[in-house]
Enzyme design. Structure first.
Site, PDB file in Angstrom:
ATOM      1  N   ILE A  61      -9.991  28.510  36.741  1.00 48.38           N
ATOM      2  CA  ILE A  61     -10.924  28.786  37.852  1.00 48.38           C
ATOM      3  C   ILE A  61     -12.117  27.825  37.764  1.00 48.38           C
ATOM      4  CG2 ILE A  61     -12.421  30.518  38.902  1.00 48.38           C
ATOM      5  CD1 ILE A  61     -10.824  32.677  37.523  1.00 48.38           C
ATOM      6  N   ASP A  80     -15.664  37.495  23.098  1.00 50.53           N
ATOM      7  CA  ASP A  80     -15.245  36.350  23.909  1.00 50.53           C
ATOM      8  C   ASP A  80     -15.891  36.412  25.295  1.00 50.53           C
ATOM      9  OD1 ASP A  80     -12.951  34.194  24.514  1.00 50.53           O
ATOM     10  OD2 ASP A  80     -12.959  35.650  26.151  1.00 50.53           O
ATOM     11  N   GLU A 106     -15.952  22.708  32.029  1.00 48.13           N
ATOM     12  CA  GLU A 106     -15.313  23.583  33.028  1.00 48.13           C
ATOM     13  C   GLU A 106     -14.327  24.566  32.397  1.00 48.13           C
ATOM     14  OE1 GLU A 106     -15.977  23.536  36.619  1.00 48.13           O
ATOM     15  OE2 GLU A 106     -15.205  25.465  35.950  1.00 48.13           O
ATOM     16  N   LYS A 151     -18.707  33.815  27.230  1.00 47.22           N
ATOM     17  CA  LYS A 151     -18.516  33.267  28.576  1.00 47.22           C
ATOM     18  C   LYS A 151     -19.649  33.712  29.508  1.00 47.22           C
ATOM     19  CE  LYS A 151     -13.507  33.122  28.055  1.00 47.22           C
ATOM     20  NZ  LYS A 151     -12.283  33.933  28.196  1.00 47.22           N
ATOM     21  N   GLY A 196      -4.147  29.750  29.202  1.00 47.81           N
ATOM     22  CA  GLY A 196      -2.820  29.134  29.242  1.00 47.81           C
ATOM     23  C   GLY A 196      -2.963  27.624  29.320  1.00 47.81           C
ATOM     24  N   GLY A 215       2.249  37.108  23.712  1.00 50.76           N
ATOM     25  CA  GLY A 215       1.372  35.961  23.438  1.00 50.76           C
ATOM     26  C   GLY A 215       0.052  36.029  24.194  1.00 50.76           C
TER      27      GLY A 215
HETATM   28  N1  LIG Z   1      -5.539  28.617  24.810  1.00 54.94           N
HETATM   29  C1  LIG Z   1      -6.103  28.861  25.993  1.00 54.94           C
HETATM   30  O1  LIG Z   1      -5.482  29.392  26.910  1.00 54.94           O
HETATM   31  C2  LIG Z   1      -7.558  28.473  26.228  1.00 54.94           C
HETATM   32  C3  LIG Z   1      -8.147  28.726  27.472  1.00 54.94           C
HETATM   33  C4  LIG Z   1      -9.458  28.330  27.711  1.00 54.94           C
HETATM   34  C5  LIG Z   1     -10.177  27.732  26.698  1.00 54.94           C
HETATM   35  N2  LIG Z   1      -9.595  27.529  25.475  1.00 54.94           N
HETATM   36  C6  LIG Z   1     -10.383  26.877  24.432  1.00 54.94           C
HETATM   37  O2  LIG Z   1      -9.777  25.632  24.112  1.00 54.94           O
HETATM   38  C7  LIG Z   1      -9.996  25.330  22.743  1.00 54.94           C
HETATM   39  C8  LIG Z   1      -8.652  25.052  22.075  1.00 54.94           C
HETATM   40  O3  LIG Z   1      -7.841  26.201  22.155  1.00 54.94           O
HETATM   41  P1  LIG Z   1      -6.277  26.137  21.799  1.00 54.94           P
HETATM   42  O4  LIG Z   1      -5.723  27.453  22.237  1.00 54.94           O
HETATM   43  O5  LIG Z   1      -5.697  24.897  22.324  1.00 54.94           O
HETATM   44  O6  LIG Z   1      -6.329  26.086  20.203  1.00 54.94           O
HETATM   45  P2  LIG Z   1      -5.134  25.787  19.184  1.00 54.94           P
HETATM   46  O7  LIG Z   1      -3.826  25.936  19.873  1.00 54.94           O
HETATM   47  O8  LIG Z   1      -5.405  26.568  17.956  1.00 54.94           O
HETATM   48  O9  LIG Z   1      -5.314  24.219  18.841  1.00 54.94           O
HETATM   49  C9  LIG Z   1      -6.348  23.714  18.061  1.00 54.94           C
HETATM   50  C10 LIG Z   1      -6.051  22.254  17.762  1.00 54.94           C
HETATM   51  O10 LIG Z   1      -7.157  21.678  17.087  1.00 54.94           O
HETATM   52  C11 LIG Z   1      -6.760  21.100  15.860  1.00 54.94           C
HETATM   53  N3  LIG Z   1      -7.804  21.383  14.873  1.00 54.94           N
HETATM   54  C12 LIG Z   1      -8.415  22.569  14.646  1.00 54.94           C
HETATM   55  N4  LIG Z   1      -9.328  22.437  13.667  1.00 54.94           N
HETATM   56  C13 LIG Z   1      -9.269  21.148  13.254  1.00 54.94           C
HETATM   57  C14 LIG Z   1      -9.966  20.402  12.272  1.00 54.94           C
HETATM   58  N5  LIG Z   1     -10.892  20.946  11.497  1.00 54.94           N
HETATM   59  N6  LIG Z   1      -9.643  19.090  12.124  1.00 54.94           N
HETATM   60  C15 LIG Z   1      -8.709  18.514  12.907  1.00 54.94           C
HETATM   61  N7  LIG Z   1      -8.024  19.170  13.879  1.00 54.94           N
HETATM   62  C16 LIG Z   1      -8.307  20.475  14.041  1.00 54.94           C
HETATM   63  C17 LIG Z   1      -5.441  21.764  15.475  1.00 54.94           C
HETATM   64  O11 LIG Z   1      -4.710  20.867  14.664  1.00 54.94           O
HETATM   65  P3  LIG Z   1      -3.229  21.243  14.104  1.00 54.94           P
HETATM   66  O12 LIG Z   1      -2.373  21.345  15.342  1.00 54.94           O
HETATM   67  O13 LIG Z   1      -2.838  20.084  13.260  1.00 54.94           O
HETATM   68  O14 LIG Z   1      -3.372  22.523  13.385  1.00 54.94           O
HETATM   69  C18 LIG Z   1      -4.833  22.034  16.849  1.00 54.94           C
HETATM   70  O15 LIG Z   1      -4.118  20.916  17.279  1.00 54.94           O
HETATM   71  C19 LIG Z   1     -10.762  26.515  22.165  1.00 54.94           C
HETATM   72  O16 LIG Z   1     -12.144  26.236  22.213  1.00 54.94           O
HETATM   73  C20 LIG Z   1     -10.423  27.641  23.125  1.00 54.94           C
HETATM   74  O17 LIG Z   1     -11.416  28.640  23.165  1.00 54.94           O
HETATM   75  C21 LIG Z   1      -8.295  27.884  25.218  1.00 54.94           C
END
Ligand SMILES: NC(=O)c1ccc[n+]([C@@H]2O[C@H](COP(=O)([O-])OP(=O)(O)OC[C@H]3O[C@@H](n4cnc5c(N)ncnc54)[C@H](OP(=O)(O)O)[C@@H]3O)[C@@H](O)[C@H]2O)c1
Length: 428
Positions: free
Chosen positions: A137, A201, A130, A205, A302, A187
């Protein structure tokens, strides 16, 4: 009956911490809805010593994926690490080990969703995603389940908050680079914004939405995408004068037995539902034979909105585990073909600079006419008397991408042409 549902989190960044935070803060409410407590048992990260948004007990953190994938007590793997690898391999391993998977990863689902859904189907586990489109959404479950009785004919969506924020600022008169810097300071845009501003991106989607809506296999590579980098403040002004706004639109449409898909900036009329979607908000407009038209609107990113979507999936999986009430949504299948981009039709806004002398308009009109493109209007905007250059804005009637591309190619080489500055599709 199980006494609890145990989670392995892959990642503790924005979404991982948001998810952990809700699971702990609202533990009672969630347990009540699911029937048993839902607990985080392990959390995979890269750096054990990093400071995090949420206080995750140190003993839960690990850098070894096996601690999650091979722990028989873990029922659900929640992948929120992002990127293609190792996320894809870890999700496959989780499914193979009989674990349900919840992910927010649009890239992996857009590229390998079918493979993963088939694997999950064969293994008898759930794969829910989701949070991969539209943040808070609930669009995925709506397409996979709630619109089952519909033949969906079109989707038009604003599914990238970064670009929508930048375009909203440009509508207010900022130029592209200023608006981008502003978004980065808040940000809303990453230091390397290419994936967002070039439409990549949104194409990931859209591949997911179109595959589910049309029960077809739409790959990201099937989707022609154009970004917002070439738009100028002037285009927003002219659009406004003509009663339009400019948005990055992800669109998918069923045309007979084929599907048209594309992501590009579009001029949409002020009265269009998507015209009022401002800033980082997202919206998806769906046309279906039973529902007529429906719009979902909300925050597309977010920590909290995305965690809301992850938790919706977790709730469904957990209820399945506890009550044996599976929500198997199946793999979309039918043989619809994605139409070649060149065969797609649109109306166009073309802004160009030409020599300011008699006969120029007739020459441009002739090139367009030779390609069977009919002109709806021509407006001469500005004239630089010293340089003897005039700026023209041409609106065309519907024409194929192929013919417009060919006509613009010819116009660019005419001795009277100084520059073809922009061309933007216009919503019908
Ligand atoms: N941010 C948003 O608003 C949002 C919205 C919708 C969907 N998403 C999706 O959600 C997912 C995560 O996004 P995010 O913004 O949360 O990313 P992020 O803040 O960069 O967090 C990534 C996390 O994964 C860990 N990680 C990454 N590569 C790794 C590896 N090889 N081994 C172990 N741990 C690893 C990192 O560890 P460390 O902390 O130790 O570096 C970090 O904790 C993505 O697929 C993104 O497209 C994000």
């Amino acid at each position: 009956m199980k006494k609890s549902v145990e989670i392995g989190l892959l990642g503790a960044g924005v979404v991982g911490c948001g998810t952990y935070d809700v699971l702990t803060r609202k533990a009672e409410q969630i347990a009540e809805q699911v029937g048993v407590p839902v607990r985080v048992r392990r959390v995979l990260v890269r750096d054990l010593n990093k400071e995090r948004e949420t206080n995750i007990p140190a003993e839960l953190l690990t850098t070894r994926a096996e601690d999650i994938l091979e722990d028989p007590a873990i029922d659900v793997v929640v992948e929120v690490m992002g990127g293609e690898e190792p996320a894809r391999t870890l999700m496959m391993a989780a499914i193979e080990n009989g674990k349900h998977v919840v992910t927010a990863n649009k890239e992996v689902i857009a590229k390998f969703g079918f493979e993963l859904m088939r694997m999950a189907d064969e293994r008898g586990v759930d794969l829910f995603f989701e949070a991969s489109v539209g943040g808070g959404i609930p669009i995925i479950r709506v397409l996979r389940r709630d619109l089952l009785a519909n033949d969906i004919t079109a989707i038009q969506a604003i599914i990238n908050g970064t670009t929508n924020y930048i375009l909203t600022e440009m509508e207010r008169g900022q130029d592209y680079l200023d608006a981008l810097r502003h978004a980065q300071r808040l940000g809303y845009a990453e230091a390397d914004p290419r994936n967002d501003v070039q439409g990549v991106d949104a194409a990931y989607k859209l591949a997911i939405l179109a595959s589910l809506a049309f029960r077809a296999h739409v790959r990201p590579s099937d989707i022609r995408h154009a970004g917002i980098e070439d738009l100028q403040a002037k285009d927003f002004r002219y659009a406004h004068e003509m009663g339009y706004v400019i948005k990055l639109i992800a669109m998918a449409r069923r045309v007979e037995e084929e599907i048209e898909v594309a992501v590009h900036p579009m001029m949409i009329p002020n009265g269009h539902h998507l015209a009022s979607v401002k800033g980082v908000f997202n919206a998806v407009l769906i046309d279906g034979d039973q529902i007529d038209q429906m719009m979902l609107y909300g925050r597309g990113a977010g920590a909290q909105p995305t965690a809301s979507a992850v938790l919706a999936d977790l709730g469904a999986v957990a209820r399945n585990i506890v009550h044996g009430n599976p929500e198997r949504l199946g793999v979309p299948r039918n043989g619809r073909r994605v139409r070649q981009f060149e065969e797609m039709e649109a109306r166009f806004y073309i802004r160009l600079q030409v020599a300011d002398k008699p006969g120029v308009l007739a020459r441009i009109a002739q090139v367009l006419g030779d390609e069977s493109i009919s002109i709806a209007s021509v407006i001469q905007k500005e004239t630089d008397e010293t340089a003897r250059v005039a700026e023209l804005v041409i609106m065309t009637h519907a024409a194929t991408e192929k013919r417009v591309a060919e006509a613009l190619q010819i116009i660019r080489t005419l001795p009277i042409t100084r520059a073809v500055n922009t061309f933007i599709r216009v919503a019908r």
